[in-house]
Design an enzyme around this catalytic site. Structure first.
Site, mmCIF file in Angstrom:
data_model
loop_
_atom_site.group_PDB
_atom_site.id
_atom_site.type_symbol
_atom_site.label_atom_id
_atom_site.label_comp_id
_atom_site.label_asym_id
_atom_site.label_seq_id
_atom_site.Cartn_x
_atom_site.Cartn_y
_atom_site.Cartn_z
ATOM 1 N N GLY A 1 -1.739 6.391 -2.607
ATOM 2 C CA GLY A 1 -2.849 6.253 -3.568
ATOM 3 C C GLY A 1 -3.940 5.361 -2.987
ATOM 4 O O GLY A 1 -5.131 5.725 -2.975
ATOM 5 N N HIS A 2 -3.529 4.190 -2.460
ATOM 6 C CA HIS A 2 -4.509 3.297 -1.826
ATOM 7 C C HIS A 2 -5.165 3.989 -0.627
ATOM 8 O O HIS A 2 -6.379 3.879 -0.416
ATOM 9 C CB HIS A 2 -3.827 2.025 -1.306
ATOM 10 C CG HIS A 2 -3.175 1.174 -2.357
ATOM 11 N ND1 HIS A 2 -1.824 1.029 -2.453
ATOM 12 C CD2 HIS A 2 -3.705 0.419 -3.353
ATOM 13 C CE1 HIS A 2 -1.525 0.205 -3.450
ATOM 14 N NE2 HIS A 2 -2.646 -0.172 -4.021
ATOM 15 N N MET B 1 1.551 7.289 -8.363
ATOM 16 C CA MET B 1 1.966 6.293 -7.364
ATOM 17 C C MET B 1 1.496 4.908 -7.787
ATOM 18 O O MET B 1 0.382 4.749 -8.297
ATOM 19 C CB MET B 1 1.368 6.627 -6.009
ATOM 20 C CG MET B 1 2.054 7.782 -5.368
ATOM 21 S SD MET B 1 1.558 7.888 -3.643
ATOM 22 C CE MET B 1 2.545 9.287 -3.161
ATOM 23 N N SER B 2 2.356 3.932 -7.575
ATOM 24 C CA SER B 2 2.020 2.553 -7.937
ATOM 25 C C SER B 2 2.887 1.609 -7.105
ATOM 26 O O SER B 2 4.045 1.932 -6.803
ATOM 27 C CB SER B 2 2.313 2.337 -9.429
ATOM 28 O OG SER B 2 2.415 0.958 -9.713
ATOM 29 N N LEU C 1 0.813 -1.220 0.000
ATOM 30 C CA LEU C 1 0.000 0.000 0.000
ATOM 31 C C LEU C 1 0.846 1.270 0.000
ATOM 32 O O LEU C 1 1.940 1.317 0.554
ATOM 33 C CB LEU C 1 -0.914 0.003 1.234
ATOM 34 C CG LEU C 1 -1.858 -1.196 1.338
ATOM 35 C CD1 LEU C 1 -2.716 -1.089 2.606
ATOM 36 C CD2 LEU C 1 -2.755 -1.322 0.107
ATOM 37 N N ARG D 1 4.227 -0.870 -8.155
ATOM 38 C CA ARG D 1 5.348 -1.302 -9.010
ATOM 39 C C ARG D 1 6.458 -0.257 -9.080
ATOM 40 O O ARG D 1 7.535 -0.558 -9.608
ATOM 41 C CB ARG D 1 4.860 -1.629 -10.417
ATOM 42 C CG ARG D 1 4.047 -2.918 -10.474
ATOM 43 C CD ARG D 1 3.862 -3.415 -11.907
ATOM 44 N NE ARG D 1 3.321 -4.755 -11.957
ATOM 45 C CZ ARG D 1 2.020 -5.054 -12.069
ATOM 46 N NH1 ARG D 1 1.134 -4.082 -12.124
ATOM 47 N NH2 ARG D 1 1.623 -6.305 -12.110
ATOM 48 N N LYS E 1 -6.530 6.135 -11.473
ATOM 49 C CA LYS E 1 -5.223 5.810 -12.066
ATOM 50 C C LYS E 1 -5.377 4.655 -13.058
ATOM 51 O O LYS E 1 -4.826 4.672 -14.141
ATOM 52 C CB LYS E 1 -4.233 5.425 -10.977
ATOM 53 C CG LYS E 1 -2.897 5.116 -11.551
ATOM 54 C CD LYS E 1 -2.107 4.201 -10.666
ATOM 55 C CE LYS E 1 -1.051 3.558 -11.508
ATOM 56 N NZ LYS E 1 -0.947 2.142 -11.244
ATOM 57 N N ASP E 2 -6.157 3.647 -12.651
ATOM 58 C CA ASP E 2 -6.420 2.502 -13.535
ATOM 59 C C ASP E 2 -7.750 2.778 -14.230
ATOM 60 O O ASP E 2 -8.764 2.140 -13.939
ATOM 61 C CB ASP E 2 -6.472 1.223 -12.690
ATOM 62 C CG ASP E 2 -5.145 0.979 -11.996
ATOM 63 O OD1 ASP E 2 -4.262 0.384 -12.600
ATOM 64 O OD2 ASP E 2 -4.977 1.444 -10.836
HETATM 65 P P1 AMP Z 1 -3.758 -2.227 -6.833
HETATM 66 O O1 AMP Z 1 -3.323 -2.591 -5.470
HETATM 67 O O2 AMP Z 1 -2.644 -1.735 -7.718
HETATM 68 O O3 AMP Z 1 -4.605 -3.289 -7.491
HETATM 69 O O4 AMP Z 1 -4.721 -0.976 -6.671
HETATM 70 C C1 AMP Z 1 -5.828 -1.025 -5.813
HETATM 71 C C2 AMP Z 1 -6.661 0.213 -6.027
HETATM 72 O O5 AMP Z 1 -5.881 1.370 -5.724
HETATM 73 C C3 AMP Z 1 -7.140 0.365 -7.487
HETATM 74 O O6 AMP Z 1 -8.475 0.837 -7.465
HETATM 75 C C4 AMP Z 1 -6.195 1.399 -8.028
HETATM 76 O O7 AMP Z 1 -6.740 2.163 -9.089
HETATM 77 C C5 AMP Z 1 -5.965 2.281 -6.808
HETATM 78 N N1 AMP Z 1 -4.737 3.041 -6.946
HETATM 79 C C6 AMP Z 1 -3.501 2.545 -7.191
HETATM 80 N N2 AMP Z 1 -2.613 3.557 -7.330
HETATM 81 C C7 AMP Z 1 -3.305 4.706 -7.178
HETATM 82 C C8 AMP Z 1 -2.956 6.089 -7.227
HETATM 83 N N3 AMP Z 1 -1.718 6.486 -7.479
HETATM 84 N N4 AMP Z 1 -3.930 7.004 -7.009
HETATM 85 C C9 AMP Z 1 -5.212 6.595 -6.763
HETATM 86 N N5 AMP Z 1 -5.599 5.309 -6.718
HETATM 87 C C10 AMP Z 1 -4.665 4.373 -6.923
#
Ligand code: AMP
Length: 281
Positions: A36-37, A186-187, A33, A189, A151-152
């Site tokens: 962003g999360h 933010m990611s 996390l 990855r 973001k996605d």
């Molecule tokens: P993930 O863990 O990458 O599957 O992301 C889980 C959730 O967090 C998804 O709805 C993503 O779109 C959201 N998310 C990931 N990175 C960001 C970010 N930088 N800003 C806003 N939401 C994000």
């Protein structure tokens, strides 16, 4: 904060909330996390009485050559962050619970016209896997609202359509993209990036911002705007482009003429790390 692993405990927890007449927000994640999360968590807490965060690295959304095994798993750190945010429960199921049958043999959920575009071209498994998981999560946790990041953007649009088409009574809330100080989205990855790659990756946002500025200066040709982004990104060959498009935010179809509210979507690789970004005109 409860940590829920089994489906049985989760159903019991959810039923108790429903009995009390409390509203429930769900934030699906794969963990590792970052801010962003956490922005989704804060929005859920703002809008709902109870917030549940799911953490599950979903095998069905990774291709055979992708980073499923290497994907960061940081449950201890994630729990600390979520506890600090005042989250009510983490749902962290096993693969066997989510997919009692082998993933490929299990019932699939596929949104054909949107899942085959853009990210779906280079990652043909991806949206199918996302929809398989998210539809299952929605059955385990019948929240009032579920929170996803813009973001996605393609994923968010596909989930909204899946929920409409399957009559799932959950309201999908899209939340703004959160960026690093240098503009990079933010990611989880991003931790794969070396220092120079992290700096280079900020070009994605710079290129999108320049295109948006050109639009506000009067340029309405989608072709010119996206070509400009590509040329800014590949100038020194650091970013290996996947796609760059300007799309209608609901249908995801490409727009020839740029208009306010349209979405720029871009994806590419820096080294072995795949990055995506988006900006609304
Ligand atoms: P993930 O863990 O990458 O599957 O992301 C889980 C959730 O967090 C998804 O709805 C993503 O779109 C959201 N998310 C990931 N990175 C960001 C970010 N930088 N800003 C806003 N939401 C994000």
């Amino acid at each position: 904060m409860k940590i829920l692993h089994s489906l049985c405990d989760t159903r019991h927890f959810v039923n108790e909330i429903k009995k009390k007449g409390l509203s429930m927000g769900l934030v699906p994640t794969m963990g590792a996390l970052h801010e962003g999360h956490l922005s989704l968590v804060r929005e859920s807490k703002r809008q709902c009485d109870v917030t549940i965060v799911s953490i599950f690295v979903n095998p069905t959304q990774f291709g055979p050559k992708e980073d499923f095994k290497a994907y960061p798993r940081t449950m201890d750190e994630d729990s600390i962050l979520l506890k600090k945010e005042g989250v009510d429960a983490i749902f962290s199921p096993s693969s066997d619970d989510m997919y009692p049958q082998d993933g490929l043999a299990a019932t699939q959920v596929f949104v054909p016209e949107l899942s085959t575009l853009y990210c779906g071209v280079s990652r043909p498994h991806f949206f199918n896997g996302v929809c398989m998981l998210v539809s299952r999560l929605f059955h385990c946790i019948p929240a009032d609202k579920a929170f996803f990041g813009e973001k996605d953007f393609q994923q968010l649009t596909i989930i909204k359509k899946m929920v409409r088409d399957l009559l799932i009574p959950i309201h999908i809330v899209g939340c703004p993209l959160i960026r690093e100080k240098n503009g990079l989205a933010m990611s989880s990855r991003n931790r794969y990036l070396s220092g120079p790659e992290f700096d280079e990756a900020s070009r994605l946002y710079l290129a999108l911002s320049e295109a948006r500025q050109s639009f506000y200066n009067g340029e309405t040709s989608s072709h010119i705007l996206t070509t400009r982004i590509r040329s800014l990104l590949i100038r020194n060959g650091y970013i290996n482009m996947d796609y760059c498009v300007l799309v209608n935010p609901v249908t995801l179809q490409e727009e020839a003429v740029a208009r306010k509210g349209a979405r720029l979507l871009v994806a590419g690789w820096i080294g072995k790390t795949r990055l995506i970004d988006t900006l609304m005109l």
